[in-house]
Write a protein that holds these residues in place. Structure first.
Motif, mmCIF file in Angstrom:
data_model
loop_
_atom_site.group_PDB
_atom_site.id
_atom_site.type_symbol
_atom_site.label_atom_id
_atom_site.label_comp_id
_atom_site.label_asym_id
_atom_site.label_seq_id
_atom_site.Cartn_x
_atom_site.Cartn_y
_atom_site.Cartn_z
ATOM 1 N N VAL A 113 -0.312 8.255 -6.717
ATOM 2 C CA VAL A 113 0.335 7.811 -5.489
ATOM 3 C C VAL A 113 1.804 7.478 -5.761
ATOM 4 C CG1 VAL A 113 -0.372 5.392 -5.756
ATOM 5 C CG2 VAL A 113 0.079 6.292 -3.474
ATOM 6 N N CYS A 114 2.656 7.773 -4.760
ATOM 7 C CA CYS A 114 4.099 7.550 -4.857
ATOM 8 C C CYS A 114 4.605 7.026 -3.515
ATOM 9 C CB CYS A 114 4.830 8.870 -5.134
ATOM 10 S SG CYS A 114 4.192 9.855 -6.503
ATOM 11 N N LEU A 115 5.819 6.510 -3.521
ATOM 12 C CA LEU A 115 6.480 6.131 -2.272
ATOM 13 C C LEU A 115 7.342 7.292 -1.809
ATOM 14 C CD1 LEU A 115 7.520 2.452 -3.019
ATOM 15 C CD2 LEU A 115 5.507 3.282 -1.793
ATOM 16 N N ARG A 116 7.462 7.416 -0.494
ATOM 17 C CA ARG A 116 8.316 8.443 0.105
ATOM 18 C C ARG A 116 9.184 7.758 1.147
ATOM 19 N NH1 ARG A 116 6.085 13.788 3.190
ATOM 20 N NH2 ARG A 116 6.778 12.786 5.089
ATOM 21 N N ASP A 117 10.494 7.870 0.959
ATOM 22 C CA ASP A 117 11.446 7.204 1.839
ATOM 23 C C ASP A 117 12.393 8.239 2.416
ATOM 24 O OD1 ASP A 117 12.787 5.215 3.170
ATOM 25 O OD2 ASP A 117 13.409 4.123 1.385
ATOM 26 N N ASP A 118 12.502 8.284 3.738
ATOM 27 C CA ASP A 118 13.337 9.264 4.446
ATOM 28 C C ASP A 118 13.046 10.697 3.993
ATOM 29 O OD1 ASP A 118 14.657 7.410 6.079
ATOM 30 O OD2 ASP A 118 16.118 6.956 4.485
ATOM 31 N N GLY A 119 11.774 10.999 3.799
ATOM 32 C CA GLY A 119 11.359 12.348 3.422
ATOM 33 C C GLY A 119 11.493 12.674 1.947
ATOM 34 N N ASP A 120 12.036 11.756 1.160
ATOM 35 C CA ASP A 120 12.264 11.980 -0.271
ATOM 36 C C ASP A 120 11.218 11.214 -1.094
ATOM 37 O OD1 ASP A 120 13.561 12.690 -2.685
ATOM 38 O OD2 ASP A 120 14.762 10.862 -2.629
ATOM 39 N N VAL A 121 10.437 11.941 -1.892
ATOM 40 C CA VAL A 121 9.460 11.290 -2.761
ATOM 41 C C VAL A 121 10.210 10.605 -3.895
ATOM 42 C CG1 VAL A 121 7.507 11.638 -4.316
ATOM 43 C CG2 VAL A 121 7.655 12.952 -2.183
ATOM 44 N N LYS A 122 9.994 9.314 -4.029
ATOM 45 C CA LYS A 122 10.631 8.521 -5.090
ATOM 46 C C LYS A 122 9.757 8.620 -6.341
ATOM 47 C CE LYS A 122 13.767 7.308 -2.212
ATOM 48 N NZ LYS A 122 15.077 7.932 -2.274
ATOM 49 N N GLU A 123 9.994 9.676 -7.132
ATOM 50 C CA GLU A 123 9.136 9.989 -8.278
ATOM 51 C C GLU A 123 9.030 8.851 -9.282
ATOM 52 O OE1 GLU A 123 9.651 13.878 -9.930
ATOM 53 O OE2 GLU A 123 9.904 14.770 -7.941
ATOM 54 N N ALA A 124 10.065 8.026 -9.388
ATOM 55 C CA ALA A 124 10.027 6.909 -10.336
ATOM 56 C C ALA A 124 8.996 5.852 -9.924
ATOM 57 C CB ALA A 124 11.405 6.274 -10.474
ATOM 58 N N THR A 125 8.536 5.896 -8.665
ATOM 59 C CA THR A 125 7.521 4.935 -8.211
ATOM 60 C C THR A 125 6.096 5.448 -8.408
ATOM 61 O OG1 THR A 125 7.425 5.756 -5.924
ATOM 62 C CG2 THR A 125 9.094 4.060 -6.434
ATOM 63 N N CYS A 126 5.950 6.699 -8.810
ATOM 64 C CA CYS A 126 4.614 7.286 -8.955
ATOM 65 C C CYS A 126 3.858 6.616 -10.100
ATOM 66 C CB CYS A 126 4.705 8.782 -9.241
ATOM 67 S SG CYS A 126 5.505 9.734 -7.929
ATOM 68 N N GLY A 127 2.667 6.166 -9.808
ATOM 69 C CA GLY A 127 1.817 5.596 -10.844
ATOM 70 C C GLY A 127 1.200 6.702 -11.684
ATOM 71 N N ASP A 128 0.475 6.303 -12.711
ATOM 72 C CA ASP A 128 -0.234 7.267 -13.553
ATOM 73 C C ASP A 128 -1.361 7.920 -12.766
ATOM 74 O OD1 ASP A 128 1.325 6.639 -15.779
ATOM 75 O OD2 ASP A 128 -0.051 5.067 -16.445
ATOM 76 N N TRP A 129 -1.736 9.111 -13.202
ATOM 77 C CA TRP A 129 -2.900 9.777 -12.630
ATOM 78 C C TRP A 129 -4.144 9.004 -13.044
ATOM 79 C CZ3 TRP A 129 -3.066 13.810 -9.266
ATOM 80 C CH2 TRP A 129 -1.899 14.551 -9.088
ATOM 81 N N ASP A 130 -5.012 8.703 -12.107
ATOM 82 C CA ASP A 130 -6.318 8.124 -12.397
ATOM 83 C C ASP A 130 -7.342 9.202 -12.084
ATOM 84 O OD1 ASP A 130 -8.289 6.337 -13.093
ATOM 85 O OD2 ASP A 130 -8.144 5.130 -11.271
ATOM 86 N N HIS A 131 -8.524 9.091 -12.650
ATOM 87 C CA HIS A 131 -9.538 10.105 -12.396
ATOM 88 C C HIS A 131 -10.924 9.490 -12.304
ATOM 89 C CE1 HIS A 131 -9.504 9.711 -16.775
ATOM 90 N NE2 HIS A 131 -10.768 10.129 -16.751
ATOM 91 N N GLN A 132 -11.786 10.236 -11.633
ATOM 92 C CA GLN A 132 -13.165 9.787 -11.434
ATOM 93 C C GLN A 132 -14.060 11.006 -11.317
ATOM 94 O OE1 GLN A 132 -14.606 6.692 -11.400
ATOM 95 N NE2 GLN A 132 -16.429 7.957 -11.384
#
Length: 138
Positions: A113-132
């Motif tokens: 999951v990441c934040l997206r502001d004004d249509g721009d994905v803020k990649e530095a806010t993306c957490g690690d991939w989790d899996h199940q």
């Protein structure tokens, strides 16, 4: 009461108890769940957005947890090298977007999951991939 009748009744009681236990173990309350959260960066705080995958029913959810003006975008894929899909929640703080997708019971689902502001994905806010594992536990 005859010995045979008592034996049959106790057997029926054991069978009934085992059936109840199996139904309880396979209930939605026992569903496996993966959780992912955003990370702090610049003006954005930890856990401003979150995503989950719940194996029982193949439910996905993306939630906006902070009133920071940014939306939340979640990514999911089946298998580590699978095709990425996205779910977006731009409805503001306190809201979530939900989707159900049919995922093979023998697969592993990855979420991020990441934040997206004004249509721009803020990649530095993306957490690690989790899996199940997508198969519901017994």
């Amino acid at each position: 009461m005859s010995k045979l009748r008592r034996h049959l009744m106790s057997g029926a009681g054991v069978a009934s108890a085992l059936t109840g236990l199996l139904l309880y173990a396979a209930s939605p309350a026992s569903a496996a769940r993966a959780n992912a959260e955003t990370v702090a960066w610049d003006k954005y705080v930890d856990s401003a957005g979150s995503m989950y995958f719940e194996s029982y029913g193949d439910h996905f959810g993306v939630c906006d947890n902070k009133a920071d003006g940014a939306g939340v975008i979640g990514y999911w894929k089946v298998g580590a090298s699978g095709t990425e899909h996205s779910i977006y929640d731009g409805n503001g703080f306190g809201n979530c977007a939900y989707e159900d997708h049919n995922v093979s019971e023998t697969s592993t689902v990855y979420i991020q999951v990441c934040l997206r502001d004004d249509g721009d994905v803020k990649e530095a806010t993306c957490g690690d991939w989790d899996h199940q594992y997508a198969g519901s536990p017994l």
